[in-house]
Scaffold this active site. Sequence first.
Site, PDB file in Angstrom:
ATOM      1  N   GLY A 105       0.799  -1.231   0.000  1.00 42.60           N
ATOM      2  CA  GLY A 105       0.000   0.000   0.000  1.00 42.60           C
ATOM      3  C   GLY A 105       0.827   1.274   0.000  1.00 42.60           C
TER       4      GLY A 105
ATOM      5  N   ASP B 229      -6.663  -0.784 -16.702  1.00 40.58           N
ATOM      6  CA  ASP B 229      -6.916  -0.155 -15.405  1.00 40.58           C
ATOM      7  C   ASP B 229      -6.148   1.161 -15.264  1.00 40.58           C
ATOM      8  OD1 ASP B 229      -4.798  -2.229 -15.401  1.00 40.58           O
ATOM      9  OD2 ASP B 229      -4.341  -1.441 -13.430  1.00 40.58           O
TER      10      ASP B 229
HETATM   11  P1  AMP Z   1      -0.115  -0.346 -11.527  1.00 36.59           P
HETATM   12  O1  AMP Z   1       0.623  -1.337 -12.364  1.00 36.59           O
HETATM   13  O2  AMP Z   1       0.786   0.580 -10.743  1.00 36.59           O
HETATM   14  O3  AMP Z   1      -1.145   0.385 -12.286  1.00 36.59           O
HETATM   15  O4  AMP Z   1      -0.854  -1.179 -10.386  1.00 36.59           O
HETATM   16  C1  AMP Z   1      -1.718  -2.244 -10.649  1.00 36.59           C
HETATM   17  C2  AMP Z   1      -2.498  -2.587  -9.420  1.00 36.59           C
HETATM   18  O5  AMP Z   1      -1.632  -2.916  -8.344  1.00 36.59           O
HETATM   19  C3  AMP Z   1      -3.379  -1.465  -8.908  1.00 36.59           C
HETATM   20  O6  AMP Z   1      -4.553  -2.049  -8.420  1.00 36.59           O
HETATM   21  C4  AMP Z   1      -2.554  -0.862  -7.791  1.00 36.59           C
HETATM   22  O7  AMP Z   1      -3.360  -0.230  -6.813  1.00 36.59           O
HETATM   23  C5  AMP Z   1      -1.873  -2.081  -7.223  1.00 36.59           C
HETATM   24  N1  AMP Z   1      -0.607  -1.761  -6.572  1.00 36.59           N
HETATM   25  C6  AMP Z   1       0.567  -1.427  -7.169  1.00 36.59           C
HETATM   26  N2  AMP Z   1       1.525  -1.228  -6.244  1.00 36.59           N
HETATM   27  C7  AMP Z   1       0.966  -1.442  -5.029  1.00 36.59           C
HETATM   28  C8  AMP Z   1       1.434  -1.405  -3.672  1.00 36.59           C
HETATM   29  N3  AMP Z   1       2.697  -1.099  -3.377  1.00 36.59           N
HETATM   30  N4  AMP Z   1       0.546  -1.685  -2.700  1.00 36.59           N
HETATM   31  C9  AMP Z   1      -0.721  -2.009  -2.962  1.00 36.59           C
HETATM   32  N5  AMP Z   1      -1.214  -2.076  -4.214  1.00 36.59           N
HETATM   33  C10 AMP Z   1      -0.394  -1.800  -5.237  1.00 36.59           C
HETATM   34 MG    MG Z   2      -2.466   1.621 -12.006  1.00 35.27          MG
END
Ligand code: AMP
Ligand code: MG
Length: 499
Positions: free
Chosen positions: A130, A256
């Site tokens: 998070g 997303d």
């Molecule tokens: P992203 O590739 O950054 O768009 O992230 C893809 C998914 O992973 C999204 O649902 C983000 O909220 C989640 N996410 C990425 N990094 C973290 C993290 N450090 N803690 C919690 N969720 C994460």
């Molecule tokens: Mg994202």
Amino acid sequence: MNAPEIPPLELPAFDNSFAALPAAFYTRLEPLPLPNPQLVAVSRDVADLLGLPPEFLNSPQFAEIFAGNRRLPGSAPLAAVYSGHQFGVWAGQLGDGRAHLLGGLRNELGHWEIQLKGAGRTPYSRGADGRAVLRSSIREFLCSEAMAGLGVPTTRALCVIGADQPVYREEVETAAVVTRVAPGFVRFGSFEHWASRDRGDELHQLADYVIDTFRPECRAAANPYDALLRDVSRRTGELIAHWMAVGFMHGVMNTDNMSILGLTLDYGPFGFMEAFDAGHICNHSDHRGRYTYRNQPHVAQWNLYCLADALHSLVGGALPARQAVDDTYGEAFETTFERLLRAKLGLRAGLPDDEAFIGETFAFLQQHRPDFTLFFRRLSRLPATVEAADTARTDAPLRNLFVDRAACDAWLQRWRARLAQTPWADAERQAAMLAANPKYVLRNWLAEVAIRQARAGDFSEVQRLLSCLRQPYAEQPEFEDYAALPPDWASGLEVSCSS
Ligand code: AMP
Ligand code: MG
């Protein structure tokens, strides 16, 4: 003598429109506090958009609030659920794994939602922590504001707050929170979420929410959902054309990460094109090159088809939904791309052969790989006519970007012949080109210098870089070094999804 008192905060009233949706759309929860929060950087432009008083920005309560340690009066924090396709594969439920939407406010400049990124675990964190690290938070902050300065539709960033908490990635780093600001954070994946679960009611509610909040003009159409899909497709086409024109590569164009409002969203392993290569992969984790520069227009269309499939029940069938994309996306992309490239090339008016000339120019760039930003900036200052004997001297700034100078001369001849077809006084054309070709983009090496200093406790370079990047088309001689080619040490810089 007493220190001057900070006047009581008068913040604009919150209007938590997303929170008015039914509970299935999100989870209400508080951000998790961080120890010893410190202001790393703040965007005064975004503070002005929100109507935040300047004396608030440097106050201790500002760092506390935007670290998630204290509640912004009137806010109602929540994490939203969404799903999506990642790297072309259905990934199921995702959601705000590390983002807290505080709510929105409305003023004469628009409707602004405020979101903390990195403020702790949520029910959508899927085992991750998070958190966001200082490095990636600075990158997101600077790039959001750089893109706004470039005139590219984007979410904005108010500030970065750093803290003493360790965060474990490839190595131990420290936590930070970046505060993002946008009219809305609804994603293509927010719709895919409900469609994939056959939840027609929620799909309907979400579409109505987006239309009523952001696109009320769609209500006048025979089918408002078809109108919404066309609106998203058109804006996405315009967005990708802007990315291509400034050499921006998003790096993770998963559904997303695609904004329903046509904004650049979720800055991760992005990059700006330097030595031109349309096949450049800016995301170290993108092993198959799905998100190269040249693929971005195709991927955006693929993502729009995912959105169309999700909306098909509202639009009146799968084929009409895909048709809505086909009718709008390509046209919007091509028209905007040609308009932006004409401006970059200094073409006063369009001619039927321009598409071919633009294609030829990209093939020439691909073959000789000059720095994309410097190429167009330096081109902007060249005269439309030049005596044959003078070309080497006059054209030197551009020719110096090429190993094969004869190839550069040959292309310049073609360019000058094209300019002559739609004559334009040099001074006027050059001014127009300088307003279309940025001098400053967020090169990886610039971000890296600011990040290294920030990790050592000196945040001044982040703020300095921000003040340059908010006016990327202005000369700003004090920032001349920021316009330079990447130094040798930067050739090995890699960015990945690990943020
Ligand atoms: P992203 O590739 O950054 O768009 O992230 C893809 C998914 O992973 C999204 O649902 C983000 O909220 C989640 N996410 C990425 N990094 C973290 C993290 N450090 N803690 C919690 N969720 C994460
Ligand atoms: Mg994202």
